[in-house]
Motif scaffolding. Structure first.
Motif, short mmCIF file in Angstrom:
data_model
loop_
_atom_site.label_atom_id
_atom_site.label_comp_id
_atom_site.label_asym_id
_atom_site.label_seq_id
_atom_site.Cartn_x
_atom_site.Cartn_y
_atom_site.Cartn_z
N MET A 3 0.85 -1.17 0.00
CA MET A 3 0.00 0.00 0.00
C MET A 3 0.89 1.23 0.00
O MET A 3 1.77 1.37 0.84
N ASN A 4 0.64 2.12 -0.94
CA ASN A 4 1.44 3.33 -1.00
C ASN A 4 0.80 4.43 -0.14
O ASN A 4 -0.26 4.24 0.45
N SER A 5 1.45 5.58 -0.09
CA SER A 5 1.00 6.66 0.79
C SER A 5 -0.37 7.21 0.40
O SER A 5 -1.19 7.51 1.27
N ILE A 6 -0.62 7.32 -0.88
CA ILE A 6 -1.92 7.85 -1.34
C ILE A 6 -3.03 6.88 -0.99
O ILE A 6 -4.10 7.29 -0.53
N GLN A 7 -2.78 5.60 -1.17
CA GLN A 7 -3.79 4.60 -0.81
C GLN A 7 -4.07 4.63 0.69
O GLN A 7 -5.22 4.55 1.11
N PHE A 8 -3.01 4.75 1.48
CA PHE A 8 -3.19 4.83 2.93
C PHE A 8 -4.02 6.05 3.31
O PHE A 8 -4.93 5.96 4.14
N LEU A 9 -3.72 7.19 2.71
CA LEU A 9 -4.46 8.41 3.00
C LEU A 9 -5.94 8.28 2.61
O LEU A 9 -6.83 8.63 3.38
N LEU A 13 -11.16 3.48 -5.76
CA LEU A 13 -10.17 4.54 -5.58
C LEU A 13 -8.81 3.96 -5.22
O LEU A 13 -7.77 4.39 -5.74
N LEU A 14 -8.81 3.00 -4.29
CA LEU A 14 -7.55 2.36 -3.92
C LEU A 14 -6.95 1.63 -5.11
O LEU A 14 -5.73 1.64 -5.30
N ASN A 15 -7.79 1.03 -5.91
CA ASN A 15 -7.33 0.32 -7.10
C ASN A 15 -6.76 1.29 -8.13
O ASN A 15 -5.78 0.99 -8.80
N GLY A 63 -3.17 2.51 -7.05
CA GLY A 63 -2.14 1.51 -6.73
C GLY A 63 -2.38 0.22 -7.47
O GLY A 63 -3.15 0.16 -8.43
N THR A 64 -1.73 -0.80 -7.02
CA THR A 64 -1.82 -2.10 -7.69
C THR A 64 -2.57 -3.09 -6.81
O THR A 64 -2.00 -4.02 -6.26
N ILE A 65 -3.86 -2.86 -6.64
CA ILE A 65 -4.71 -3.80 -5.94
C ILE A 65 -5.54 -4.50 -7.01
O ILE A 65 -6.01 -3.87 -7.95
#
Length: 186
Positions: free
Chosen positions: A1-7, A79-81, A84-86
């Motif tokens: 999980m990258n920073s943007i996904q975490f936020l 949004l998370l997808n 990032g790479t989910i």
């Protein structure tokens, strides 16, 4: 999980938690003029007001706030997808994730209300406005357990039983839904 996904995940989870608290405050009939009640209403009114035209309050349940929480659950995973790479999911899986995220937010709200109430009971013996608010919120959840448990005097085991039930439900829902429950709790 990258920073943007975490936020994104954190902001959506916190706002969903606030929406569930708004519904719970209305159900528990917490004093509307309590500062925390006012803060919840002000924080959620811009989202809930437009939805309340289509989803009115029914028997004390703010359907518009629940619908907003459901929409956030539906939007969270795409949004998370996107950022990032989910792995992707089908539309049906997105719908299930949205419903499961509402269920997860309800469980989180119950857990944190009980936790804060327990911690405050250790340190603050005077009945204050915050403790009364937590009592109003937790009593409908704890009352059925207290009817079953024997009276043990000064120690109330009902919050521990409810937390154990929440952990058990978390495990059961993970066993049933697997990765979908993990994504909803993400």
């Amino acid at each position: 999980m990258n920073s943007i996904q975490f936020l994104i995940a954190t902001v959506i989870s916190v706002y969903s938690f606030i929406l569930i608290l708004r519904v719970w405050f209305q159900l528990a009939r917490v004093d509307f003029y309590n500062p925390l009640s006012q803060a919840l209403v002000k924080a959620t009114q811009p989202v809930v007001a437009p939805l309340s035209r289509f989803a009115p309050t029914v028997k004390g349940v703010n359907i518009a706030a629940l619908l907003a929480c459901l929409i956030l659950g539906w939007v969270k995973f795409p949004l998370l997808n996107f950022f990032g790479t989910i792995a992707g999911a089908s539309l049906f899986e997105y719908a299930v994730i949205g419903v499961l995220s509402v269920v997860h937010s309800i469980g989180e709200a119950i857990f944190y209300v009980l936790l804060v109430g327990a911690i405050l009971s250790w340190f603050n013996r005077a009945a204050g406005q915050t403790q009364y608010l937590l009592y109003q919120l937790s009593e409908p959840v704890l009352r059925p357990i207290r009817k079953i448990l024997p009276n043990t005097g000064m120690i109330d085991f009902s919050p521990m039983v409810v937390v154990f039930i929440l952990y058990l439900l978390n495990r059961v829902l993970y066993d049933i839904f697997g990765g979908l429950w993990a994504v909803a709790a993400f």
